[in-house]
Design a protein around this motif. Structure first.
Motif, PDB file in Angstrom:
ATOM      1  N   UNK A  35       0.837  -1.208   0.000  1.00 37.76           N
ATOM      2  CA  UNK A  35       0.000   0.000   0.000  1.00 37.76           C
ATOM      3  C   UNK A  35       0.865   1.249   0.000  1.00 37.76           C
ATOM      4  N   UNK A  36       1.915   1.249   0.813  1.00 45.46           N
ATOM      5  CA  UNK A  36       2.770   2.424   0.930  1.00 45.46           C
ATOM      6  C   UNK A  36       4.107   2.028   1.531  1.00 45.46           C
ATOM      7  N   UNK A  37       5.102   2.848   1.235  1.00 42.50           N
ATOM      8  CA  UNK A  37       6.442   2.658   1.787  1.00 42.50           C
ATOM      9  C   UNK A  37       6.940   4.022   2.243  1.00 42.50           C
ATOM     10  N   UNK A  38       7.406   4.106   3.466  1.00 46.71           N
ATOM     11  CA  UNK A  38       8.038   5.325   3.959  1.00 46.71           C
ATOM     12  C   UNK A  38       9.517   5.004   4.147  1.00 46.71           C
ATOM     13  N   UNK A  39      10.311   5.407   3.195  1.00 47.06           N
ATOM     14  CA  UNK A  39      11.738   5.078   3.218  1.00 47.06           C
ATOM     15  C   UNK A  39      12.467   5.779   4.363  1.00 47.06           C
ATOM     16  N   UNK A  45       3.439  -0.518   4.500  1.00 43.64           N
ATOM     17  CA  UNK A  45       2.040  -0.859   4.727  1.00 43.64           C
ATOM     18  C   UNK A  45       1.632  -1.840   3.645  1.00 43.64           C
ATOM     19  N   UNK A  46       1.136  -3.002   4.055  1.00 44.76           N
ATOM     20  CA  UNK A  46       0.689  -4.010   3.102  1.00 44.76           C
ATOM     21  C   UNK A  46      -0.765  -4.354   3.382  1.00 44.76           C
ATOM     22  N   UNK A  64       4.286 -13.811   9.379  1.00 43.82           N
ATOM     23  CA  UNK A  64       5.353 -14.303   8.503  1.00 43.82           C
ATOM     24  C   UNK A  64       5.833 -13.194   7.575  1.00 43.82           C
ATOM     25  N   UNK A  65       4.901 -12.442   7.005  1.00 36.02           N
ATOM     26  CA  UNK A  65       5.279 -11.318   6.140  1.00 36.02           C
ATOM     27  C   UNK A  65       6.120 -10.308   6.908  1.00 36.02           C
ATOM     28  N   UNK A  66       5.676  -9.961   8.102  1.00 34.61           N
ATOM     29  CA  UNK A  66       6.394  -8.975   8.908  1.00 34.61           C
ATOM     30  C   UNK A  66       7.812  -9.432   9.213  1.00 34.61           C
ATOM     31  N   UNK A  67       7.950 -10.634   9.730  1.00 37.18           N
ATOM     32  CA  UNK A  67       9.282 -11.087  10.148  1.00 37.18           C
ATOM     33  C   UNK A  67      10.211 -11.292   8.960  1.00 37.18           C
ATOM     34  N   UNK A  81       0.184  -4.336   8.518  1.00 35.38           N
ATOM     35  CA  UNK A  81      -0.610  -5.153   7.603  1.00 35.38           C
ATOM     36  C   UNK A  81      -2.090  -4.981   7.874  1.00 35.38           C
ATOM     37  N   UNK A  82      -2.874  -5.048   6.815  1.00 37.46           N
ATOM     38  CA  UNK A  82      -4.316  -4.964   6.966  1.00 37.46           C
ATOM     39  C   UNK A  82      -4.989  -6.092   6.208  1.00 37.46           C
TER      40      UNK A  82
END
Length: 104
Positions: A35-39, A45-46, A64-67, A81-82
């Motif tokens: 959804x978004x990336x804040x570098x 955000x996924x 799993x995605x987070x880690x 994640x949402x």
């Protein structure tokens, strides 16, 4: 890091990561997207949609995605994640999304 990997944007590398590591999401009728990336803050955000909304194992998929993202991408420090419009905190409990400061 290979020169090919350094030539791809973070967005492209994250998209490839999602498709490579989580084909079962699509195979089960779901979809996952960035959804978004804040570098600057290292946050991503996924969202998991489709069959992922309301799925009993979506909290495990989110963890799993987070880690894996944090482990694989040195630029990423936190993943939000949402599923179905609700963002999950680290406990996996559904929360109303607070995206007031999200870059999207």
């Amino acid at each position: 890091m290979s020169s090919q990997a350094s030539e791809k944007s973070l967005e492209e590398r994250l998209d490839l990561f999602m498709r490579r590591n989580f084909p079962q999401i699509e195979m089960h009728g779901g979809d996952a997207g960035i959804e978004a990336i804040d570098k600057e803050t290292g946050e991503v955000w996924i969202s998991l949609t489709g069959a992922c909304s309301g799925c009993g194992i979506s909290p495990m998929t989110i963890q799993a995605l987070k880690s894996r993202m944090v482990a694989e991408f040195e630029e990423i420090d936190a993943v939000h994640a949402s599923t179905g419009g609700f963002y999950d905190d680290d406990s996996g409990a559904g929360l109303e999304p607070d995206v007031s400061d999200a870059p999207f």
